[in-house]
Every structure is written in C-alpha cells, then in structure tokens.
Write an enzyme that holds these catalytic residues in place. Structure first.
Site, PDB file in Angstrom:
ATOM      1  N   SER A 131       0.850  -1.205   0.227  1.00  0.00           N
ATOM      2  CA  SER A 131      -0.160  -0.021   0.024  1.00  0.00           C
ATOM      3  C   SER A 131       0.863   1.188   0.004  1.00  0.00           C
ATOM      4  CB  SER A 131      -0.818   0.033   1.217  1.00  0.00           C
ATOM      5  OG  SER A 131      -1.848   1.234   1.263  1.00  0.00           O
ATOM      6  N   LYS A 186      -4.444  -6.498   4.044  1.00  0.00           N
ATOM      7  CA  LYS A 186      -4.528  -5.618   2.878  1.00  0.00           C
ATOM      8  C   LYS A 186      -6.001  -5.025   2.459  1.00  0.00           C
ATOM      9  CE  LYS A 186      -2.786  -2.654  -0.248  1.00  0.00           C
ATOM     10  NZ  LYS A 186      -3.870  -2.511  -1.296  1.00  0.00           N
ATOM     11  N   HIS A 189      -7.331  -3.180   5.315  1.00  0.00           N
ATOM     12  CA  HIS A 189      -7.036  -1.618   5.002  1.00  0.00           C
ATOM     13  C   HIS A 189      -7.303  -1.091   3.996  1.00  0.00           C
ATOM     14  CE1 HIS A 189      -4.203   0.834   2.309  1.00  0.00           C
ATOM     15  NE2 HIS A 189      -3.517   0.981   3.567  1.00  0.00           N
ATOM     16  N   ASN A 190      -7.770  -1.559   2.957  1.00  0.00           N
ATOM     17  CA  ASN A 190      -8.444  -1.000   1.836  1.00  0.00           C
ATOM     18  C   ASN A 190      -9.935  -0.656   2.072  1.00  0.00           C
ATOM     19  OD1 ASN A 190      -6.240  -1.435   0.458  1.00  0.00           O
ATOM     20  ND2 ASN A 190      -7.166  -2.031  -1.417  1.00  0.00           N
ATOM     21  N   GLU A 193      -9.674   2.227   4.134  1.00  0.00           N
ATOM     22  CA  GLU A 193      -9.353   3.350   3.518  1.00  0.00           C
ATOM     23  C   GLU A 193     -10.751   3.989   2.680  1.00  0.00           C
ATOM     24  OE1 GLU A 193      -7.656   3.556  -1.022  1.00  0.00           O
ATOM     25  OE2 GLU A 193      -6.111   2.560   0.588  1.00  0.00           O
TER      26      GLU A 193
END
Length: 486
Positions: A131, A186, A189-190, A193
């Site tokens: 990222s 991940k 995380h996205n 986000e």
C-alpha cells in the site's frame, strides 16, 4: 550461461512495478525485470531505470536464469486469472525452495489456494499487500506479507529495506501470517481506506453546504485539522486538493464529476464481514455511497422531484460548527477502525491465523494510504492489552468518544436539518449506540421469528443455549424449526 547475480525478479512493469524496482535498486538490490509486452522492458531499462543495476529480461526463462538461488520472483500483475496464468508460466522454470511473490491486490482465498498448490510442488508462495500508491512504492510502501512462513526469511531483508519506516526506524513491514493472511489484512486496510475517504467527503459536504465554505477556506480548515489528532495522509491530500486551481483559476475540485469508481476491495471486505457475521457497517455504507454516486443521471432527475428541508437550517456559530464536524469525523473514524479490527479478529479465528494486531497498526503507520498519527494509539492499545476485544474498550478510545459524542450528535442533527446525506457518520453513531446498549430490541425480533416460523428463542431467565418455542396463536404445533447461530 546467464550470470545469476540478481537478488529478485519482478514481472509487471506498470506504475507500481516500476516504482518498486527503482526502490529496490536504491537499497542496493539487483533486480531482473520482465513484462508480457516485452518492448516495455527495453523502454523501462532505457529510461526510468537508466544508470541503475536493473537488468531487462525478454522471456521468463531468461528472467529465472538471472536470479540467485533460491530464486525470488515477484508478480505485480492484475489480480485474478492473470496471476494464476503467470504462475503456470513461471513454475516450469523454478525448482524446489524457490519463491513466488504476488504483490497485487489478490483476494485472500486465492492466496490461501496458491500457497497450498505451490507448496505441493515444492515452491514457496508469498501473497503480500503493498500500500501507498505510486509514491509509496517508489520511496517506501507499507508491505503486508503472508503465505508460506518458510519463504519469509528469504524476502525479509528486501521487503523491510524498501518499506516505509516509522519515527524510530521500525519498518512498516512484518510477517502477517500463513496462507492468505497478508492479502486479508491488505483487504481490510483498503476497506478502512474506503471508510476514511467517505467520512472526509461527508465532513467536506457538511462544511460547504452548512457554512458555504469556499475551496480556499476548506483548504485552511483541513490544514488546521492536519496539525491535530486527525493528522493523516488523507487529510493532508484533501488539504492540497482544495488548493489546486484549474487553468482558469477556479478550484479544480469543483469541476470534478461526483461519480466514484471502485476496484472491489471494499466490496470484498463487506462480503467477508457478512460471511463472518461482523457488523462492519461503516465500510458497507462507504461502498454503497460510491454505488449511489454512480447513479448520477438518476440523481439529477430525482433532484427535480424530491424535496429537501423546507426551512433553512441554523448551523449556529461558524467555529463551533467546524469543531462539531471535526469531532464527528474523529469519532466516526474510531468506529471504523474498531469495526475493521473486529473483522480481523474474527477472520484470524476462522482461518487459524495468529495476527499481531498491534503490529498491523504499526505496518499501517507509514507508507500507506491510511497512515495517520491515530494508528500509534491503536498499537499502544494492543501493546497494553494484546487480548483487547474491541478498540472501544480501550481507555484512550472510549475516553475520546465519550468526550466528543455531544459534538458528534450535534453534527448529525445539523446534517439532518440541512438535508446533507451522512451515511458513514450516521452508521458510526448508530453502531456506537448499539454497541453500548446492554439490551437491544431484538427480543421482539426473536418473538416474530418464532411466531411466523417456529424458529425458537432463548429466555433471560434460562441458561444460554436453551431454546424455547411458544404456540403464539393457539393453532400452531409444538414442533419448532431448526436454529442456527449468526
């Protein structure tokens, strides 16, 4: 015989791939590169990689012949079938103990499968989240590797050297866990986000529609916010976006069409939340907000027919209003991360992963899109209590939402009175109110389910796990339906 002097090979010279290669080269690693459109290899070596140690290869066979053993081959290609096809092309040129690394945004279940399939062939697989966008890839991304633990010692030096570093020099990269754990982290995380971006958009909307702030004034507000507890990459870039002028001197942001795109990782997070029964409502609303934004033509037509509030809302004193919005943003952000960590905990349990929750926050502290001052507080919370069930139970976070909740509620009242949609702010507060409520109204829901479908219910005066059925109408039978636990 080719000179096998390269430390790692990378396939896929789109922007992320190119920047990672240059980053590796900066840190003293010799990289061999290959791309399916072979002309791109020569172009890259002659231009961006000119004067570096980077070696171009014109076939996969040539690429693998350039690598030191165990060979390390990193794929930066489109997630999905492309990864599998590329792996099939590489494997015949590898031997036992060699390592294949997928650095794309792959679905974690694909990484679970690939780890096993390659292990059966003696090949070690790593599925890693990367990222930080272009800049992160070039100067230090956040890297979240998972897969076959036997591969980690062979890539650790490279990954930790090229990753972002926090203030004390600790790399924003550490082993996450087996199989698809890296790609799962991940994905979350996205999803976070998506939530952060939607929350910032709602704050922007409340400021411009509630106070009529210009882009320049918004720039000043966000610059101020970035000096305090909201200090983060996304607040920082929003500040810069408001200052950007188009060729005619007008704010560029005002000329951008309000239809959002998405690549699917937010959706995957929500699907996983549904599969594990975790109420990750804020990321869900953030995905749906993008979907709603995409209905541009319909919304334009609806705006001519559907009316908003008839009376102009009084938002009160400007400074107080801005602070209410800031606090609402901060509290909602806490909820989003609390929900994200609930999902990580549930997935770890389901998949048998031993996720280091504080370590994940540390990996997100630098290099990545959600990097923020805030994440150090999450690391502190898990350092203090590794078994922490929910971030809201930590004294720092509970203290913040308890202190700020009056402002949070006020900001939402303003939104309702103004007719400004705030799906993420609203669902965050609804979750907070639900989570802090000892008795919710689902007792009625269970009665309804038992009434129409004999689905049974538990009683507050009986032990948990003991299910009862009532013949509500006098006409029903004594037989109950089978039950399941959400």
């Amino acid at each position: 015989m080719a000179d096998a002097s390269c430390d790692i090979g990378l396939i896929g010279l789109a922007v992320m791939g190119q920047n990672l290669v240059l980053n590796m080269n900066d840190h003293g690693f010799k990289v061999a590169v290959f791309n399916r459109t072979v002309s791109k290899v020569d172009d890259f070596v002659a231009n961006e990689a000119k004067g570096t140690q980077v070696v171009g290869a014109h076939s996969i066979e040539e690429l693998t012949s350039l690598l030191k053993r165990p060979r390390r081959v990193m794929l930066m290609v489109k997630a999905g079938d492309t990864v599998d096809k590329m792996i099939d092309l590489i494997v015949p040129h590898l031997e036992a103990g060699d390592i294949v690394i997928d650095g794309g945004n792959s679905l974690f279940t694909d990484s679970n499968r690939r780890t096993k399939e390659l292990a059966d062939k003696g090949i070690l697989f790593i599925g890693t989240g990367v990222s930080g966008g272009e800049e992160g890839a070039r100067f230090g991304p956040s890297i979240m590797p998972g897969g076959n633990p036997a591969a980690w010692p062979h890539v650790k030096d490279i990954f930790q050297a090229i990753s972002a570093k926090v203030e004390d020099g600790t790399p924003c990269c550490d082993w996450v866990g087996e199989n698809g754990a890296g790609h799962y982290v991940k994905m979350v995380h996205n999803g976070i986000e998506y939530g952060d971006m939607q929350l910032i958009c709602e704050a922007y909307d409340l400021l411009q529609r509630g106070l009529g702030l210009t882009a320049d004034e918004l720039h000043d507000v966000f610059a101020e916010w970035n000096k305090g507890e909201l200090d983060s990459y996304l607040i920082e870039i929003s500040r810069d976006i408001f200052a950007k002028k188009d060729e005619d001197g007008q704010p560029l942001v005002n000329k951008i069409l309000d239809t959002a795109g998405q690549k699917g990782t937010g959706k995957w997070t929500v699907i996983s939340a549904l599969d594990t029964g975790q109420p990750v409502t804020l990321i869900g609303e953030s995905v749906f907000a993008r979907c709603l934004s995409a209905l541009k033509d319909e919304r334009v037509e609806a705006s001519k027919i559907l009316e908003g509030p008839a009376v102009k809302a009084d938002v009160g004193e400007r400074t107080a209003y801005i602070e209410d919005v800031r606090r609402a943003l901060y509290c909602s952000k806490i909820i989003s991360y609390a929900q994200g960590y609930m999902l990580l905990r549930a997935a770890a349990k389901e998949n048998g992963w031993n996720l280091n929750m504080g370590g994940i926050a540390l990996m997100w502290r630098g290099g990545c899109i959600i990097r923020s001052r805030f994440l150090s507080k999450i690391k502190d919370a898990f350092d203090k209590n590794p078994g922490l069930e929910n971030l809201l139970m930590d004294s720092f976070f509970s203290g913040a939402v308890n202190q700020y909740q009056a402002s949070w509620r006020k900001a939402l009242i303003h939104a309702i009175e103004l007719g400004v949609p705030t799906p993420a702010f609203s669902t965050a507060l609804a979750f907070f109110d639900g989570y802090r409520t000892a008795r919710l109204p689902q007792n009625l829901l269970q009665a309804q389910r038992d009434y129409f479908g004999a689905h049974t219910y538990e009683r507050i005066d009986k032990p948990r796990g003991e299910f009862c059925h009532t013949n509500w109408t006098g006409k029903g039978g004594r037989v109950s339906s089978s039950t399941y636990t959400v």
